[in-house]
Design a protein around this motif. Sequence first.
Motif, PDB file in Angstrom:
ATOM      1  N   LYS A  61      11.249 -28.145 -33.737  1.00  0.00           N
ATOM      2  CA  LYS A  61      12.283 -29.092 -34.561  1.00  0.00           C
ATOM      3  C   LYS A  61      13.772 -28.302 -34.892  1.00  0.00           C
ATOM      4  O   LYS A  61      14.027 -28.720 -35.771  1.00  0.00           O
ATOM      5  CB  LYS A  61      11.662 -30.013 -35.464  1.00  0.00           C
ATOM      6  CG  LYS A  61      10.559 -30.714 -35.006  1.00  0.00           C
ATOM      7  CD  LYS A  61      10.380 -31.886 -36.097  1.00  0.00           C
ATOM      8  CE  LYS A  61       9.395 -32.947 -35.461  1.00  0.00           C
ATOM      9  NZ  LYS A  61       8.963 -34.015 -36.287  1.00  0.00           N
ATOM     10  N   GLY A  62      13.790 -27.157 -34.133  1.00  0.00           N
ATOM     11  CA  GLY A  62      15.084 -26.384 -34.349  1.00  0.00           C
ATOM     12  C   GLY A  62      14.765 -25.425 -35.685  1.00  0.00           C
ATOM     13  O   GLY A  62      15.596 -24.814 -36.055  1.00  0.00           O
ATOM     14  N   ALA A  63      13.670 -25.334 -35.989  1.00  0.00           N
ATOM     15  CA  ALA A  63      13.455 -24.167 -37.370  1.00  0.00           C
ATOM     16  C   ALA A  63      13.643 -22.945 -36.719  1.00  0.00           C
ATOM     17  O   ALA A  63      13.212 -22.546 -35.519  1.00  0.00           O
ATOM     18  CB  ALA A  63      12.066 -24.423 -37.872  1.00  0.00           C
ATOM     19  N   PRO A  64      14.046 -22.082 -37.537  1.00  0.00           N
ATOM     20  CA  PRO A  64      14.118 -20.421 -37.103  1.00  0.00           C
ATOM     21  C   PRO A  64      12.825 -19.857 -37.340  1.00  0.00           C
ATOM     22  O   PRO A  64      12.727 -18.663 -36.711  1.00  0.00           O
ATOM     23  CB  PRO A  64      15.036 -19.877 -38.124  1.00  0.00           C
ATOM     24  CG  PRO A  64      14.967 -20.635 -39.439  1.00  0.00           C
ATOM     25  CD  PRO A  64      14.442 -22.138 -38.869  1.00  0.00           C
ATOM     26  N   LEU A  65      11.562 -20.342 -37.763  1.00  0.00           N
ATOM     27  CA  LEU A  65      10.592 -19.770 -37.899  1.00  0.00           C
ATOM     28  C   LEU A  65       9.475 -20.479 -37.051  1.00  0.00           C
ATOM     29  O   LEU A  65       9.399 -21.713 -36.855  1.00  0.00           O
ATOM     30  CB  LEU A  65       9.976 -19.825 -39.326  1.00  0.00           C
ATOM     31  CG  LEU A  65      10.644 -19.037 -40.244  1.00  0.00           C
ATOM     32  CD1 LEU A  65       9.972 -19.200 -41.727  1.00  0.00           C
ATOM     33  CD2 LEU A  65      11.229 -17.478 -40.024  1.00  0.00           C
ATOM     34  N   ILE A  66       8.666 -19.872 -36.440  1.00  0.00           N
ATOM     35  CA  ILE A  66       7.225 -20.264 -35.573  1.00  0.00           C
ATOM     36  C   ILE A  66       6.241 -19.253 -35.998  1.00  0.00           C
ATOM     37  O   ILE A  66       6.345 -18.039 -36.533  1.00  0.00           O
ATOM     38  CB  ILE A  66       7.665 -20.302 -34.152  1.00  0.00           C
ATOM     39  CG1 ILE A  66       7.854 -18.760 -33.581  1.00  0.00           C
ATOM     40  CG2 ILE A  66       8.753 -21.146 -33.806  1.00  0.00           C
ATOM     41  CD1 ILE A  66       8.366 -18.773 -32.156  1.00  0.00           C
TER      42      ILE A  66
END
Length: 132
Positions: A61-66
Amino acid sequence: MEQNNMTPEQQKVLNDMAEYGKHLQELAYENTGKYVVAGYAGDSTDSSKLYCYCGDGNGYKGAPLIPANSTAVVYASKAAAERKASLLKYSNGYGERIILRAMPAAEYFWLVYDDICKAMQITEQLINSGHK
């Protein structure tokens, strides 16, 4: 990893996992001396709780962490990775704060590699025990 009791689909899954493992090995070697931004959720040091910075807008959902994988952004210097880590404040879906830091890239990619090896072993055991 050829097993007589595997379906072609099961064999393909294991082959794909092995290829991903090779890719992680290459990343570990290529990025020795470089850094990534990574960290664990909560108080854990279990690799299942390891997250990485993958670039703005590139995560769920567009977050910079995974969750840790091969798409971690690699930095040439520890200082650059530390600067980026200091700007990121995130929690996972369970509300656990993710404590980010500069991590040696080779160490990070070897951790992810170890995880794929464990996953392959478990998958193969499940297949061989009759779980189709």
